[in-house]
Every structure is written in structure tokens, then in C-alpha cells.
Design a protein around this motif. Structure first.
Motif, short mmCIF file in Angstrom:
data_model
loop_
_atom_site.label_atom_id
_atom_site.label_comp_id
_atom_site.label_asym_id
_atom_site.label_seq_id
_atom_site.Cartn_x
_atom_site.Cartn_y
_atom_site.Cartn_z
N MET A 440 0.83 -1.20 0.00
CA MET A 440 0.00 0.00 0.00
C MET A 440 0.87 1.25 0.00
O MET A 440 1.82 1.36 0.78
CB MET A 440 -0.94 0.03 1.20
CG MET A 440 -1.74 1.32 1.34
SD MET A 440 -3.01 1.28 2.61
CE MET A 440 -4.28 0.34 1.77
N THR A 441 0.54 2.18 -0.88
CA THR A 441 1.19 3.49 -0.93
C THR A 441 0.28 4.51 -0.27
O THR A 441 -0.86 4.71 -0.71
CB THR A 441 1.47 3.90 -2.39
OG1 THR A 441 2.29 2.91 -3.02
CG2 THR A 441 2.17 5.24 -2.43
N VAL A 442 0.79 5.15 0.77
CA VAL A 442 -0.01 6.09 1.55
C VAL A 442 0.46 7.50 1.27
O VAL A 442 1.65 7.81 1.42
CB VAL A 442 0.08 5.78 3.05
CG1 VAL A 442 -0.76 6.79 3.84
CG2 VAL A 442 -0.38 4.36 3.34
N VAL A 443 -0.46 8.36 0.83
CA VAL A 443 -0.17 9.78 0.58
C VAL A 443 -0.76 10.58 1.74
O VAL A 443 -1.96 10.51 2.00
CB VAL A 443 -0.77 10.25 -0.76
CG1 VAL A 443 -0.49 11.73 -0.98
CG2 VAL A 443 -0.22 9.42 -1.91
N VAL A 444 0.10 11.31 2.45
CA VAL A 444 -0.36 12.12 3.58
C VAL A 444 -0.50 13.57 3.13
O VAL A 444 0.31 14.08 2.36
CB VAL A 444 0.61 12.00 4.77
CG1 VAL A 444 0.63 10.58 5.30
CG2 VAL A 444 2.01 12.42 4.38
N VAL A 445 -1.54 14.23 3.60
CA VAL A 445 -1.84 15.60 3.18
C VAL A 445 -2.16 16.43 4.41
O VAL A 445 -2.61 15.93 5.44
CB VAL A 445 -3.02 15.63 2.18
CG1 VAL A 445 -2.66 14.96 0.88
CG2 VAL A 445 -4.26 14.95 2.79
N ASP A 446 -1.91 17.74 4.29
CA ASP A 446 -2.22 18.70 5.35
C ASP A 446 -3.37 19.62 4.96
O ASP A 446 -4.07 20.12 5.83
CB ASP A 446 -1.00 19.56 5.68
CG ASP A 446 0.14 18.73 6.25
OD1 ASP A 446 -0.11 17.99 7.21
OD2 ASP A 446 1.27 18.82 5.73
N LYS A 447 -3.51 19.88 3.66
CA LYS A 447 -4.51 20.81 3.16
C LYS A 447 -5.39 20.14 2.11
O LYS A 447 -4.99 19.15 1.46
CB LYS A 447 -3.85 22.05 2.55
CG LYS A 447 -3.10 22.92 3.54
CD LYS A 447 -4.08 23.69 4.42
CE LYS A 447 -3.36 24.67 5.33
NZ LYS A 447 -4.31 25.45 6.17
N LEU A 448 -6.57 20.70 1.92
CA LEU A 448 -7.48 20.17 0.92
C LEU A 448 -6.89 20.30 -0.47
O LEU A 448 -7.05 19.40 -1.30
CB LEU A 448 -8.82 20.91 1.02
CG LEU A 448 -9.88 20.53 -0.02
CD1 LEU A 448 -10.24 19.05 0.07
CD2 LEU A 448 -11.14 21.38 0.14
N SER A 449 -6.19 21.39 -0.72
CA SER A 449 -5.58 21.57 -2.04
C SER A 449 -4.57 20.48 -2.35
O SER A 449 -4.44 20.05 -3.50
CB SER A 449 -4.92 22.96 -2.10
OG SER A 449 -3.97 23.10 -1.05
N GLN A 450 -3.84 20.01 -1.33
CA GLN A 450 -2.88 18.93 -1.56
C GLN A 450 -3.59 17.62 -1.93
O GLN A 450 -3.11 16.87 -2.76
CB GLN A 450 -2.03 18.73 -0.32
CG GLN A 450 -1.17 19.92 0.07
CD GLN A 450 -0.43 19.71 1.38
OE1 GLN A 450 -0.52 18.66 1.99
NE2 GLN A 450 0.31 20.73 1.82
N ALA A 451 -4.73 17.37 -1.31
CA ALA A 451 -5.48 16.14 -1.61
C ALA A 451 -6.02 16.19 -3.03
O ALA A 451 -6.03 15.17 -3.72
CB ALA A 451 -6.62 15.99 -0.61
N ILE A 452 -6.46 17.36 -3.48
CA ILE A 452 -6.97 17.48 -4.85
C ILE A 452 -5.83 17.30 -5.85
O ILE A 452 -5.99 16.65 -6.89
CB ILE A 452 -7.67 18.84 -5.05
CG1 ILE A 452 -8.91 18.93 -4.13
CG2 ILE A 452 -8.06 19.04 -6.50
CD1 ILE A 452 -9.62 20.26 -4.18
N GLU A 453 -4.67 17.84 -5.52
CA GLU A 453 -3.51 17.66 -6.39
C GLU A 453 -3.07 16.20 -6.46
O GLU A 453 -2.57 15.74 -7.49
CB GLU A 453 -2.35 18.53 -5.92
CG GLU A 453 -2.57 20.02 -6.08
CD GLU A 453 -1.43 20.83 -5.50
OE1 GLU A 453 -0.47 20.21 -5.00
OE2 GLU A 453 -1.49 22.08 -5.55
N ALA A 454 -3.24 15.46 -5.39
CA ALA A 454 -2.84 14.06 -5.38
C ALA A 454 -3.69 13.19 -6.31
O ALA A 454 -3.28 12.08 -6.67
CB ALA A 454 -2.93 13.51 -3.96
N LEU A 455 -4.86 13.69 -6.72
CA LEU A 455 -5.70 12.94 -7.65
C LEU A 455 -5.18 12.95 -9.05
O LEU A 455 -5.48 12.05 -9.85
CB LEU A 455 -7.13 13.48 -7.63
CG LEU A 455 -7.90 13.40 -6.30
CD1 LEU A 455 -9.27 14.01 -6.45
CD2 LEU A 455 -7.98 11.96 -5.81
N SER A 456 -4.41 13.99 -9.40
CA SER A 456 -3.93 14.12 -10.78
C SER A 456 -2.65 13.35 -11.01
O SER A 456 -1.96 12.95 -10.07
CB SER A 456 -3.70 15.61 -11.07
OG SER A 456 -2.80 16.19 -10.15
#
Length: 456
Positions: A440-456
Motif C-alpha cells: 500500500m502506498t499512503v499519501v499524507v496531506v495537510d490541506k485540501l488543495s494537496q489532496a486534490i492535487e494528489a488525484l492528478s
């Protein structure tokens, strides 16, 4: 000489009483909940006093150090999911209220449980709504063992207690509490005073004799238990059986439990042979289609003491009216509006002119805030018409400033997702796994903008 009062008005929500009728209850603020209750003499059949209510024959002051801490042995109901909701099994002397809509399967579930328990311990099933023939026909149709379960059709509480004193059951079912009545109370069965006093009398008997008491309760149109609110304070455990008529699955949720965790969830399937427990609920809630569609995402929620994987779907479409619709099924609709404002302010997406529809697949009702991040990412996916990866799982709480807040039991949620084959996850930074999770690859985020960027 002052005239003795013969009637009172009692609020069905909070139990407060008034000398005259009024439109609103002054204590809880509810409207049109006051009903007339006839005041009669205290029931002599219940004893002249209320001493010994909690199972102690005489009051005795003791320090905490003098109290025996030995745990009472629990009795298994024969169903692991049922035992989970109850906190590990039946506790002797406990009073359990089972509620649900008509046809949800309350009587079927309890009949199966009682037939199983009767093979091991004395059990008595009291029905006030059905005849003995109807119950026997259901038991035969379900293929249940019927040789040892004792049956009684009765609505008088005095007669029920008399029969229980004669046969001394370890488990007693009263179906339902709305049909029972005490002779010394003049109001009709199902009224506030009858339900309250009947439940108190039965609960007192259960605690004094160590009998497990099941009370079946009806629910109102809004899904809450019918009768006085004080009824829920009397009993030790309140569980609600839910399920729609178009689904074969039923969910059993604990709303109050003095012997275990609340909001514990048990899942059952209604079959021709009765209620069958579903030991892996995540499997039925993840029955996704073969084609990848936008707006679909998998989130990990926490129900009681275990994680549960559930699919969430979002549909964003151009509004045809002046006021765009905001519809949430299975989630808090007010929170949906708040999260969409956060998405606009901190995510850079303007969807004020779009209709937004949110649905939790499987009819699950989610109460926790760990679904915030999954909800917003599904909205982004539907708005962009960009499908999300099928092996992606998301959880996290979103604050008003766009920060991603941690949620409890993050490690357990990720482990559960890995067991079901998910290889990618987007989680709050504080929920980063303490040790790498294999595959499993886990992406950790602090802001909503980072989570949206992780989708691309």
C-alpha cells in the motif's frame, strides 16, 4: 379541602409532567407531545415500595473498595454479530430494548435467538401481538428447534411476572412493551403511563432475579422509539434494527449500552431461513460495478469497535433551477453544504450553480466526520468527470480553513483497506502509518488543495 387531581399531562419525549395541557413542553421544547395520563393509586402488585430496583434487596452503604469486581459471565446469543452489538453477549439481570420499523425482523431475530438459548438454559417468549400458532408457524418455516422454548401469550404484566416466577427463565422476551398493561393503571395499553410503569415493573423483576429481559418496542414515523423518553433511561441497552423494504440486509445498531460500546454495528441478511449474520460487511458494501465511473470513491468508517469499508457516490450536474439542490443520503445534509463552501474557498472549485447529490451505497448511515475528505474528492471527481482509481481509499476530517484533521484509529483503517486489496490511500498526515503497510502506498496531506492535487 382541595380537590385531589386525577389527571396529569406528560411529555412523551422527556417525561416531564404538567397539571394542565399546553402546546409546548417547557423542559425539552418539543411541540404537541403532551398527552393526558390518569393518576391512580400506586400498583400494589409491584410492591409497596420501590426498594431493590437494581437487584439489591436492601440498601447498604459501601465503599468502592468493598464492591466485588468479579465480572458477570455473559451468555452468547448464538450470533457473533448480535453479541458484538450487545458488547460481548447477554449480561444476567440486564434489560434490553429492541426497536425497529414493522417488518424489520425484530420478532424473527429474537425468536431465532430464543430457540438457540432454550437448548441450553430456560427461556420464555411472551407475545402480546401474535397468537402461539403464528409464532409456531414461523419457527417451523425457519427450521428452528422448538422442543424446549416455552411460549406464553399474555398482555397483563402481573400474569407475565407470575408465569416467570413459576418457570424461572434465564432469558425473558416481551413482544411488545406497547401491548402490556398493569391492572392498577386505568389508562389504555400503549399510553405513556402504561409503558413507563410496565417497563419499570419488568425491569425491576429482571434485576432482582438476574433474568435477561428483552423488550420489543415500536418506532415512530421519524424512526425514534415510541413511548415516553424515560423508557430509554430505564433499560441498560437500546438497539435499533434498521433496513429498507427493497433490501435484504438489516443493520443492528447499539444506541445505548451500559455493558459495551455504543454505535456498534451488526449486519444481517434476511433469508428464507431467517436472519443470517454477515461476518464481512465490507464485502457487501463494496459490490461495485465493472465499469469505472466518476464520483465513486471508497472510504473507511469506524463503527463501534471495527472499521468498515463503504462506497460513496457523488453526482454533480448543472442546475436547471434558481436554487441548486443539495441532497445527501446517509450523511448529514447540513455538513454537505458546509463542506461545499470549504471546497470553493480552499479548493478553488466553484460549484454554486451545480446540483450536488451524495449517496452512501448500501443504506448505511454515517455519523462520523472521517468521511469529509472522501466526500469532497468524490464531488471533484464527478465535477471534472474524471474517474478515481479503483484501488484508492480515502478518509479524513476537513476543517473550515481547509486543513485535513486526523481521525481515530487510522492504523486500523489502513490495515482493513489493505486486507481488501486497496493499494493506495490519501489520509491526514497525523494518521500516517507507524510502519509501512505491505502493498500500500499512503499519501499524507495537510490541506485540501494537496489532496486534490494528489488525484492528478
Amino acid at each position: 379541602m382541595a380537590k385531589k387531581k386525577t389527571t396529569a399531562y406528560v411529555c412523551s419525549d422527556c417525561g416531564s409532567d404538567y397539571s394542565k395541557w399546553q402546546g409546548q413542553c417547557g423542559d425539552c421544547g418539543a411541540w404537541n407531545t403532551l398527552s393526558e395520563v390518569r393518576i391512580g393509586p400506586a400498583p400494589t402488585t409491584a410492591g409497596a415500595s420501590r426498594s431493590g430496583y437494581a437487584g439489591v434487596s436492601s440498601a447498604k452503604v459501601a465503599t468502592l473498595a468493598e464492591i466485588n469486581l468479579a465480572e458477570m459471565p455473559r451468555i452468547s446469543s448464538g450470533m457473533f454479530e448480535f453479541d458484538r452489538v450487545l458488547g460481548g453477549g447477554l449480561v444476567p439481570g440486564s434489560a434490553i430494548l429492541v426497536g425497529g420499523h414493522p417488518g424489520a425482523g425484530k420478532s424473527t431475530l429474537l425468536l431465532q435467538t430464543m430457540c438457540y438459548l432454550a437448548e441450553q438454559i430456560p427461556a420464555l417468549y411472551v407475545t402480546g401481538e401474535e397468537s402461539l400458532q403464528q409464532v409456531a408457524m414461523r419457527a417451523n418455516r425457519l427450521g428452528l428447534p422448538t422442543a424446549k422454548l416455552q411460549m406464553l401469550t399474555e398482555t397483563s404484566v402481573e400474569q407475565i411476572i407470575f408465569a416467570a416466577e413459576q418457570h424461572k427463565p434465564k432469558v425473558l422476551v416481551v413482544d411488545s412493551i406497547q401491548t402490556t398493561h398493569l391492572a392498577d393503571i386505568s389508562s389504555a395499553p400503549g399510553s405513556v403511563s402504561q409503558v413507563r410503569e410496565s417497563a419499570a415493573y419488568l425491569t425491576r423483576f429482571a434485576k432482582q432475579t438476574g433474568t435477561v429481559l428483552f423488550l420489543v418496542g415500536h418506532v415512530t414515523k421519524d424512526g425514534s422509539l415510541a413511548g415516553p423518553k424515560v423508557l430509554e433511561h430505564m433499560i441498560d441497552c437500546s438497539i435499533l434494527l434498521e433496513g429498507s423494504s427493497d433490501s435484504r440486509y438489516r443493520t443492528l445498531r447499539g444506541q445505548k449500552n451500559r455493558f459495551g460500546a455504543i454505535n456498534e454495528l451488526g449486519v444481517f441478511a434476511m433469508t428464507e431461513l431467517g436472519m443470517k449474520e454477515v461476518k464481512n460487511p465490507s464485502a457487501i458494501f463494496l459490490s461495485r460495478g465493472k465499469e469505472i465511473s466518476s464520483g465513486s470513491i471508497v472510504m473507511v468508517i469506524w463503527e463501534g469497535t471495527r472499521p468498515l469499508l463503504v462506497e460513496l457516490q457523488a453526482l454533480v450536474d448543472e442546475s436547471q433551477g434558481a436554487n441548486p439542490k443539495r441532497v445527501a443520503v446517509g450523511l448529514d445534509q447540513n455538513r454537505l453544504g458546509m463542506l461545499l463552501a470549504v471546497l470553493h474557498r480552499h479548493g478553488g472549485l466553484m460549484i454554486g450553480d451545480q446540483d450536488v447529490f451524495i449517496n452512501v451505497v448500501g443504506g448505511v448511515k454515517v455519523l462520523e466526520t472521517a468521511t469529509d475528505l472522501a466526500l469532497l474528492l468524490s464531488v471533484v471527481s464527478s465535477f471534472r468527470d474524471s474517474p478515481l482509481p479503483r484501488d484508492l481509499v480515502v478518509f479524513g476530517e476537513v476543517g473550515l480553513s481547509g486543513e485535513i484533521r486526523p481521525v481515530p484509529s487510522g492504523q486500523e483503517r489502513l490495515s482493513e483497506a489493505a486486507k481488501h486489496g486497496f493499494t493506495r490511500a490519501i489520509v491526514p498526515r497525523a494518521n500516517a502509518p507507524r510502519s509501512p503497510i505491505e502493498g500500500m502506498t499512503v499519501v499524507v496531506v495537510d490541506k485540501l488543495s494537496q489532496a486534490i492535487e494528489a488525484l492528478s
